[in-house]
Design a protein around this motif. Structure first.
Motif, PDB file in Angstrom:
ATOM      1  N   PRO A 117       0.831  -1.205   0.000  1.00 33.18           N
ATOM      2  CA  PRO A 117       0.000   0.000   0.000  1.00 33.18           C
ATOM      3  C   PRO A 117       0.867   1.257   0.000  1.00 33.18           C
ATOM      4  CG  PRO A 117      -0.068  -1.074   2.144  1.00 33.18           C
ATOM      5  CD  PRO A 117       0.659  -2.005   1.241  1.00 33.18           C
ATOM      6  N   ALA A 118       0.365   2.313  -0.601  1.00 33.40           N
ATOM      7  CA  ALA A 118       1.117   3.565  -0.667  1.00 33.40           C
ATOM      8  C   ALA A 118       1.444   4.083   0.729  1.00 33.40           C
ATOM      9  CB  ALA A 118       0.316   4.606  -1.448  1.00 33.40           C
ATOM     10  N   ALA A 119       0.541   3.841   1.676  1.00 35.36           N
ATOM     11  CA  ALA A 119       0.774   4.301   3.048  1.00 35.36           C
ATOM     12  C   ALA A 119       2.029   3.662   3.641  1.00 35.36           C
ATOM     13  CB  ALA A 119      -0.445   3.984   3.915  1.00 35.36           C
ATOM     14  N   ARG A 120       2.307   2.433   3.258  1.00 34.86           N
ATOM     15  CA  ARG A 120       3.513   1.745   3.759  1.00 34.86           C
ATOM     16  C   ARG A 120       4.769   2.451   3.257  1.00 34.86           C
ATOM     17  NH1 ARG A 120       5.715  -3.608   4.288  1.00 34.86           N
ATOM     18  NH2 ARG A 120       7.858  -3.252   4.972  1.00 34.86           N
ATOM     19  N   LEU A 121       4.743   2.854   1.998  1.00 31.98           N
ATOM     20  CA  LEU A 121       5.895   3.559   1.447  1.00 31.98           C
ATOM     21  C   LEU A 121       6.096   4.901   2.140  1.00 31.98           C
ATOM     22  CD1 LEU A 121       6.190   3.222  -2.442  1.00 31.98           C
ATOM     23  CD2 LEU A 121       7.808   2.522  -0.692  1.00 31.98           C
ATOM     24  N   ARG A 122       4.989   5.601   2.383  1.00 32.29           N
ATOM     25  CA  ARG A 122       5.098   6.915   3.032  1.00 32.29           C
ATOM     26  C   ARG A 122       5.616   6.776   4.461  1.00 32.29           C
ATOM     27  NH1 ARG A 122      -0.842   8.134   1.001  1.00 32.29           N
ATOM     28  NH2 ARG A 122      -0.419   8.304  -1.248  1.00 32.29           N
ATOM     29  N   GLU A 123       5.199   5.716   5.122  1.00 32.75           N
ATOM     30  CA  GLU A 123       5.702   5.451   6.469  1.00 32.75           C
ATOM     31  C   GLU A 123       7.207   5.203   6.431  1.00 32.75           C
ATOM     32  OE1 GLU A 123       5.102   2.111  10.045  1.00 32.75           O
ATOM     33  OE2 GLU A 123       3.840   2.072   8.255  1.00 32.75           O
ATOM     34  N   ALA A 124       7.637   4.471   5.411  1.00 35.03           N
ATOM     35  CA  ALA A 124       9.063   4.215   5.265  1.00 35.03           C
ATOM     36  C   ALA A 124       9.821   5.514   5.024  1.00 35.03           C
ATOM     37  CB  ALA A 124       9.303   3.241   4.116  1.00 35.03           C
ATOM     38  N   ALA A 125       9.268   6.378   4.190  1.00 28.84           N
ATOM     39  CA  ALA A 125       9.926   7.651   3.896  1.00 28.84           C
ATOM     40  C   ALA A 125      10.063   8.496   5.154  1.00 28.84           C
ATOM     41  CB  ALA A 125       9.137   8.411   2.836  1.00 28.84           C
ATOM     42  N   ALA A 126       9.050   8.456   6.007  1.00 25.57           N
ATOM     43  CA  ALA A 126       9.081   9.256   7.233  1.00 25.57           C
ATOM     44  C   ALA A 126      10.176   8.773   8.181  1.00 25.57           C
ATOM     45  CB  ALA A 126       7.718   9.194   7.926  1.00 25.57           C
ATOM     46  N   ALA A 127      10.502   7.485   8.102  1.00 23.57           N
ATOM     47  CA  ALA A 127      11.510   6.921   9.002  1.00 23.57           C
ATOM     48  C   ALA A 127      12.913   6.966   8.406  1.00 23.57           C
ATOM     49  CB  ALA A 127      11.147   5.469   9.328  1.00 23.57           C
ATOM     50  N   ALA A 128      13.010   7.317   7.141  1.00 26.29           N
ATOM     51  CA  ALA A 128      14.295   7.256   6.446  1.00 26.29           C
ATOM     52  C   ALA A 128      15.163   8.478   6.721  1.00 26.29           C
ATOM     53  CB  ALA A 128      14.063   7.124   4.943  1.00 26.29           C
ATOM     54  N   GLY A 129      16.463   8.244   6.773  1.00 23.98           N
ATOM     55  CA  GLY A 129      17.419   9.341   6.811  1.00 23.98           C
ATOM     56  C   GLY A 129      17.883   9.637   5.391  1.00 23.98           C
ATOM     57  N   ASP A 130      19.104  10.127   5.245  1.00 22.65           N
ATOM     58  CA  ASP A 130      19.641  10.401   3.919  1.00 22.65           C
ATOM     59  C   ASP A 130      19.999   9.098   3.221  1.00 22.65           C
ATOM     60  OD1 ASP A 130      19.423  13.118   4.343  1.00 22.65           O
ATOM     61  OD2 ASP A 130      21.483  13.324   5.089  1.00 22.65           O
ATOM     62  N   GLY A 131      19.637   9.008   1.959  1.00 27.06           N
ATOM     63  CA  GLY A 131      19.963   7.816   1.183  1.00 27.06           C
ATOM     64  C   GLY A 131      18.937   7.571   0.097  1.00 27.06           C
ATOM     65  N   LEU A 132      19.068   6.416  -0.542  1.00 27.80           N
ATOM     66  CA  LEU A 132      18.184   6.040  -1.641  1.00 27.80           C
ATOM     67  C   LEU A 132      17.155   5.025  -1.150  1.00 27.80           C
ATOM     68  CD1 LEU A 132      17.733   6.125  -4.811  1.00 27.80           C
ATOM     69  CD2 LEU A 132      19.182   4.086  -4.889  1.00 27.80           C
ATOM     70  N   VAL A 133      15.879   5.325  -1.340  1.00 27.86           N
ATOM     71  CA  VAL A 133      14.804   4.409  -0.963  1.00 27.86           C
ATOM     72  C   VAL A 133      14.650   3.361  -2.066  1.00 27.86           C
ATOM     73  CG1 VAL A 133      12.354   4.179  -0.412  1.00 27.86           C
ATOM     74  CG2 VAL A 133      13.624   6.211   0.346  1.00 27.86           C
ATOM     75  N   VAL A 134      14.752   2.084  -1.678  1.00 26.75           N
ATOM     76  CA  VAL A 134      14.757   0.991  -2.660  1.00 26.75           C
ATOM     77  C   VAL A 134      13.702  -0.042  -2.300  1.00 26.75           C
ATOM     78  CG1 VAL A 134      16.176  -0.786  -3.778  1.00 26.75           C
ATOM     79  CG2 VAL A 134      17.254   1.323  -2.956  1.00 26.75           C
ATOM     80  N   LEU A 135      13.007  -0.525  -3.308  1.00 28.87           N
ATOM     81  CA  LEU A 135      12.101  -1.662  -3.143  1.00 28.87           C
ATOM     82  C   LEU A 135      12.871  -2.936  -3.495  1.00 28.87           C
ATOM     83  CD1 LEU A 135       8.972  -0.068  -4.814  1.00 28.87           C
ATOM     84  CD2 LEU A 135       9.131  -0.797  -2.414  1.00 28.87           C
ATOM     85  N   ALA A 136      12.748  -3.964  -2.668  1.00 31.54           N
ATOM     86  CA  ALA A 136      13.519  -5.194  -2.856  1.00 31.54           C
ATOM     87  C   ALA A 136      13.284  -5.785  -4.243  1.00 31.54           C
ATOM     88  CB  ALA A 136      13.153  -6.199  -1.774  1.00 31.54           C
ATOM     89  N   ALA A 137      14.358  -6.340  -4.813  1.00 34.70           N
ATOM     90  CA  ALA A 137      14.308  -6.861  -6.185  1.00 34.70           C
ATOM     91  C   ALA A 137      13.382  -8.058  -6.333  1.00 34.70           C
ATOM     92  CB  ALA A 137      15.718  -7.232  -6.649  1.00 34.70           C
TER      93      ALA A 137
END
Length: 298
Positions: A117-137
Motif C-alpha cells: 500500500p502507498a501508506a507503507r511507502l510513506r511510512e518508510a519515507a518518514a523513518a528514512a534518513g539520507d539515502g536512496l529508498v529501494v524496493l527489494a528486487a
C-alpha cells in the motif's frame, strides 16, 4: 556485447606507420675507357610523414593493478598509473528527499507492483534518513524498472543478449534487508575505473562498503538520471548469475549510454542501456558502484 561497449565508449584506434626512407639511387652510366665517368646528383629520399596515432582518452587505474590471467587487453592505449595518494574525482549527486523519492515511486505505480500500500511507502519515507529508498528486487525485479528509466528523455533498454536479467540475484552482501530499505551513500565508483570487477570487489569490501545490485543501480538512475555521463558510467557487480553447478556466470551487469552501434540499432543512440561486462575485464569509462550500507525501513 564487449565489442558494442567499446564502440559505445568511442574507443577506436588507428596508427599509421611512417614510410620507410629509400636509399639514394644512382643512375650514372658505367665508366668506360672511351668516355669519362659522369657525376650525377644523388636522388633525394622520399619525404617521410610523422606517425599519426588516434586513440581514446588516457587510461586511469590504481597503482599496482596488474592484468589478471585471461583478461583481454584494452583497445584504447596503455594504462596510466596513478599514485595511491592522488585522489580520483568521484561523482557526487544530491538525492531527492525520501518523501520526494517515494512520491516518484508511487507515481510510477511501483508500490502496486510490489504489492505494498502507498501508506507503507510513506511510512518508510518518514523513518528514512539520507539515502536512496529501494524496493527489494524480489518484489520489483530489474526488468520492471528498465521501461521507467529515462536519460534526457530517451527510454532505457536491455541488450539483446541479456534476456536473463532478472536471474542476476544479489550476492550475499547486496541482499535486501527488508521489502523497502535505505541504501546509504551510493557512489558511482569512479575510483575503480580500469579495475576489473574481480579486482574491485575485495577493495570495496576492505573499505567497509558494499556493492550495488543492478536493481539498486536502476532505482538510483530512476531518481538521478545524471548518474550516467558520456564516458563515465558504472557497473553493478552486486548482482551475479549462478549456474546450475554453483559457479558464477562470468558476466557482471552494467549501466551506460548507447552509441546506437551493433545490435542496439541506430534508433537507440543516446539511450540508457542495461548490459554486461566480463568480470575479468577492465574499462576506463566504467566505475564500479558501491554504498556505505543498507538500512531496513518499516
Amino acid at each position: 556485447m564487449e565489442a558494442d561497449s567499446l564502440a559505445d565508449a568511442g574507443l577506436t584506434g588507428l596508427a599509421v606507420s611512417p614510410a620507410s626512407a629509400h636509399p639514394a639511387v644512382s643512375t650514372a652510366p658505367a665508366a668506360s675507357a672511351a668516355a669519362p665517368a659522369v657525376r650525377t646528383r644523388p636522388r633525394r629520399p622520399a619525404a617521410v610523414m610523422a606517425p599519426i596515432v588516434l586513440r581514446g582518452p588516457p587510461v586511469r587505474r590504481l597503482a599496482g593493478a596488474g592484468t589478471p590471467a585471461g583478461a583481454r587487453p584494452l583497445a584504447d592505449g596503455p594504462p596510466l598509473d596513478v599514485p595511491p595518494e592522488v585522489p580520483v574525482p568521484t561523482l557526487s549527486l544530491s538525492l531527492p528527499s525520501p518523501a520526494d523519492q517515494v512520491a516518484r515511486l508511487e507515481a510510477l505505480g511501483l508500490h502496486e507492483r510490489a504489492g505494498m500500500p502507498a501508506a507503507r511507502l510513506r511510512e518508510a519515507a518518514a523513518a528514512a534518513g539520507d539515502g536512496l529508498v529501494v524496493l527489494a528486487a524480489d518484489l520489483v525485479p530489474p526488468s520492471a524498472l528498465v521501461p521507467l528509466v529515462r536519460w534526457r528523455d530517451r527510454p532505457a533498454f536491455v541488450v539483446a543478449d541479456m534476456t536473463d536479467l532478472d536471474d542476476f540475484a544479489p550476492v550475499a552482501d547486496a541482499a535486501p534487508p527488508s521489502p523497502v530499505y535505505l541504501l546509504r551513500e551510493p557512489d558511482r565508483g569512479d575510483t575503480h575505473r580500469n579495475c576489473t570487477p574481480d579486482e574491485a570487489l575485495p577493495r570495496i569490501r576492505a573499505a567497509g562498503r558494499v556493492p550495488l545490485s543492478v536493481a539498486e543501480g536502476l532505482t538510483w538512475l530512476l531518481q538521478c538520471p545524471d548518474l550516467l555521463e558520456r564516458n563515465a558510467c558504472t557497473m553493478t557487480v552486486g548482482s551475479r548469475l549462478r549456474r546450475a553447478n554453483g559457479s558464477l556466470d562470468a558476466r557482471t551487469p552494467a549501466l551506460w549510454i548507447s552509441n546506437g552501434t551493433g545490435r542496439d540499432g541506430r534508433e537507440r543512440r543516446d539511450s540508457p542501456k542495461v548490459g554486461w561486462c566480463w568480470a575479468g575485464n577492465r574499462h576506463t569509462w566504467l566505475g564500479i558502484a558501491s554504498a556505505a550500507g543498507r538500512t531496513p525501513l518499516p
